[in-house]
Write a protein that holds these residues in place. Structure first.
Motif, PDB file in Angstrom:
ATOM      1  N   TYR A  30      31.364  49.270  23.798  1.00  0.00           N
ATOM      2  CA  TYR A  30      32.728  49.110  24.340  1.00  0.00           C
ATOM      3  C   TYR A  30      33.067  50.293  25.241  1.00  0.00           C
ATOM      4  O   TYR A  30      33.548  50.125  26.364  1.00  0.00           O
ATOM      5  CB  TYR A  30      33.711  48.999  23.179  1.00  0.00           C
ATOM      6  CG  TYR A  30      35.168  48.900  23.573  1.00  0.00           C
ATOM      7  CD1 TYR A  30      35.683  47.715  24.079  1.00  0.00           C
ATOM      8  CD2 TYR A  30      36.018  49.983  23.415  1.00  0.00           C
ATOM      9  CE1 TYR A  30      37.023  47.613  24.429  1.00  0.00           C
ATOM     10  CE2 TYR A  30      37.354  49.886  23.761  1.00  0.00           C
ATOM     11  CZ  TYR A  30      37.855  48.710  24.268  1.00  0.00           C
ATOM     12  OH  TYR A  30      39.183  48.615  24.611  1.00  0.00           O
ATOM     13  N   LYS A  31      32.794  51.488  24.753  1.00  0.00           N
ATOM     14  CA  LYS A  31      33.041  52.701  25.540  1.00  0.00           C
ATOM     15  C   LYS A  31      32.188  52.700  26.801  1.00  0.00           C
ATOM     16  O   LYS A  31      32.683  52.990  27.890  1.00  0.00           O
ATOM     17  CB  LYS A  31      32.742  53.933  24.678  1.00  0.00           C
ATOM     18  CG  LYS A  31      32.946  55.251  25.406  1.00  0.00           C
ATOM     19  CD  LYS A  31      32.649  56.430  24.501  1.00  0.00           C
ATOM     20  CE  LYS A  31      31.164  56.535  24.322  1.00  0.00           C
ATOM     21  NZ  LYS A  31      30.721  57.760  23.661  1.00  0.00           N
ATOM     22  N   HIS A  34      33.565  50.587  29.612  1.00  0.00           N
ATOM     23  CA  HIS A  34      34.650  51.279  30.316  1.00  0.00           C
ATOM     24  C   HIS A  34      34.092  52.311  31.291  1.00  0.00           C
ATOM     25  O   HIS A  34      34.512  52.394  32.448  1.00  0.00           O
ATOM     26  CB  HIS A  34      35.575  51.988  29.316  1.00  0.00           C
ATOM     27  CG  HIS A  34      36.573  51.093  28.674  1.00  0.00           C
ATOM     28  ND1 HIS A  34      37.869  51.001  29.093  1.00  0.00           N
ATOM     29  CD2 HIS A  34      36.469  50.230  27.635  1.00  0.00           C
ATOM     30  CE1 HIS A  34      38.529  50.143  28.350  1.00  0.00           C
ATOM     31  NE2 HIS A  34      37.689  49.656  27.445  1.00  0.00           N
ATOM     32  N   THR A  79      52.897  54.307  31.988  1.00  0.00           N
ATOM     33  CA  THR A  79      52.459  55.484  31.235  1.00  0.00           C
ATOM     34  C   THR A  79      53.192  56.725  31.737  1.00  0.00           C
ATOM     35  O   THR A  79      53.444  56.880  32.931  1.00  0.00           O
ATOM     36  CB  THR A  79      50.934  55.659  31.362  1.00  0.00           C
ATOM     37  OG1 THR A  79      50.310  54.620  30.602  1.00  0.00           O
ATOM     38  CG2 THR A  79      50.454  57.002  30.854  1.00  0.00           C
ATOM     39  N   SER A  92      40.152  56.206  30.014  1.00  0.00           N
ATOM     40  CA  SER A  92      40.880  54.980  30.294  1.00  0.00           C
ATOM     41  C   SER A  92      42.155  55.009  29.461  1.00  0.00           C
ATOM     42  O   SER A  92      42.094  55.038  28.230  1.00  0.00           O
ATOM     43  CB  SER A  92      40.027  53.763  29.938  1.00  0.00           C
ATOM     44  OG  SER A  92      40.739  52.572  30.165  1.00  0.00           O
ATOM     45  N   GLY A  94      45.711  53.175  28.521  1.00  0.00           N
ATOM     46  CA  GLY A  94      46.369  51.871  28.536  1.00  0.00           C
ATOM     47  C   GLY A  94      47.770  51.923  29.102  1.00  0.00           C
ATOM     48  O   GLY A  94      48.213  52.922  29.671  1.00  0.00           O
ATOM     49  N   VAL A  97      51.744  54.299  27.615  1.00  0.00           N
ATOM     50  CA  VAL A  97      51.275  55.427  26.806  1.00  0.00           C
ATOM     51  C   VAL A  97      52.120  56.646  27.174  1.00  0.00           C
ATOM     52  O   VAL A  97      52.510  56.819  28.324  1.00  0.00           O
ATOM     53  CB  VAL A  97      49.775  55.698  27.071  1.00  0.00           C
ATOM     54  CG1 VAL A  97      49.319  57.003  26.432  1.00  0.00           C
ATOM     55  CG2 VAL A  97      48.940  54.529  26.571  1.00  0.00           C
ATOM     56  N   ILE A 109      39.280  56.556  25.323  1.00  0.00           N
ATOM     57  CA  ILE A 109      39.966  55.315  25.654  1.00  0.00           C
ATOM     58  C   ILE A 109      41.228  55.284  24.805  1.00  0.00           C
ATOM     59  O   ILE A 109      41.161  55.309  23.574  1.00  0.00           O
ATOM     60  CB  ILE A 109      39.090  54.086  25.343  1.00  0.00           C
ATOM     61  CG1 ILE A 109      37.809  54.118  26.171  1.00  0.00           C
ATOM     62  CG2 ILE A 109      39.878  52.792  25.587  1.00  0.00           C
ATOM     63  CD1 ILE A 109      36.762  53.112  25.740  1.00  0.00           C
ATOM     64  N   LEU A 110      42.378  55.285  25.478  1.00  0.00           N
ATOM     65  CA  LEU A 110      43.660  55.210  24.783  1.00  0.00           C
ATOM     66  C   LEU A 110      44.217  53.810  24.985  1.00  0.00           C
ATOM     67  O   LEU A 110      44.418  53.381  26.115  1.00  0.00           O
ATOM     68  CB  LEU A 110      44.644  56.248  25.346  1.00  0.00           C
ATOM     69  CG  LEU A 110      44.220  57.712  25.258  1.00  0.00           C
ATOM     70  CD1 LEU A 110      45.248  58.600  25.940  1.00  0.00           C
ATOM     71  CD2 LEU A 110      44.038  58.124  23.807  1.00  0.00           C
ATOM     72  N   TRP A 111      44.482  53.108  23.905  1.00  0.00           N
ATOM     73  CA  TRP A 111      45.015  51.758  24.003  1.00  0.00           C
ATOM     74  C   TRP A 111      46.504  51.794  24.353  1.00  0.00           C
ATOM     75  O   TRP A 111      47.108  52.861  24.440  1.00  0.00           O
ATOM     76  CB  TRP A 111      44.770  51.000  22.707  1.00  0.00           C
ATOM     77  CG  TRP A 111      43.325  50.630  22.498  1.00  0.00           C
ATOM     78  CD1 TRP A 111      42.304  50.793  23.392  1.00  0.00           C
ATOM     79  CD2 TRP A 111      42.757  50.046  21.343  1.00  0.00           C
ATOM     80  NE1 TRP A 111      41.131  50.326  22.848  1.00  0.00           N
ATOM     81  CE2 TRP A 111      41.377  49.856  21.600  1.00  0.00           C
ATOM     82  CE3 TRP A 111      43.268  49.653  20.124  1.00  0.00           C
ATOM     83  CZ2 TRP A 111      40.515  49.293  20.670  1.00  0.00           C
ATOM     84  CZ3 TRP A 111      42.412  49.086  19.200  1.00  0.00           C
ATOM     85  CH2 TRP A 111      41.049  48.913  19.475  1.00  0.00           C
ATOM     86  N   ASN A 112      47.111  50.623  24.516  1.00  0.00           N
ATOM     87  CA  ASN A 112      48.514  50.492  24.907  1.00  0.00           C
ATOM     88  C   ASN A 112      49.459  51.033  23.835  1.00  0.00           C
ATOM     89  O   ASN A 112      49.157  51.012  22.648  1.00  0.00           O
ATOM     90  CB  ASN A 112      48.874  49.018  25.140  1.00  0.00           C
ATOM     91  CG  ASN A 112      48.083  48.399  26.269  1.00  0.00           C
ATOM     92  OD1 ASN A 112      47.552  49.076  27.144  1.00  0.00           O
ATOM     93  ND2 ASN A 112      48.007  47.087  26.252  1.00  0.00           N
TER      94      ASN A 112
END
Length: 119
Positions: A30-31, A34, A79, A92, A94, A97, A109-112
């Motif tokens: 997944y990483k 991205h 953000t 990345s 989201g 943020v 990776i920071l999600w929403n």
């Protein structure tokens, strides 16, 4: 999955595909997906506007002038990034943020809808 389908005599199909495809069956994959997109190793363009090489920002993002960004970085819409923040890509971020003063973000990776606390 394929051996199980074969064992149960369940048909499955494939087709030739020349675009980017990546199995994201693990967190590392997944990483990596991205990172491949942010490093422009694919024909997939990150969302938003490319404001400088390796930095994409979506609408409504508010980035303090003192933020230090080392690409590649994607900053999602809405953000807020406060003063003194350092972002070292690949990163990345989201949508919606909040990254508070003097935080340090690196290879993440920071999600929403999350908040990264100050310092």
């Amino acid at each position: 999955m394929f051996p199980l389908l074969l064992k149960k005599n369940i048909p499955f199909y494939g087709f030739p595909f020349e675009d980017f495809w990546c199995d994201i069956g693990s967190l590392n994959e997944y990483k990596q997906a991205h990172w491949d997109i942010l490093n422009e190793k694919t024909r997939i363009s990150p969302p938003g506007t490319k404001v400088r090489p390796g930095v994409w920002v979506e609408k409504g993002a508010n980035i303090a002038s003192s933020v230090n960004i080392k690409p590649p970085v994607l900053i999602g819409r809405g953000t807020v990034i406060e003063d003194g923040v350092t972002i070292v890509g690949p990163v990345s971020i989201g949508n919606n943020v909040k990254i508070e003063n003097n935080a340090h973000i690196e290879q993440t990776i920071l999600w929403n809808n999350i908040t990264v606390a100050k310092d």
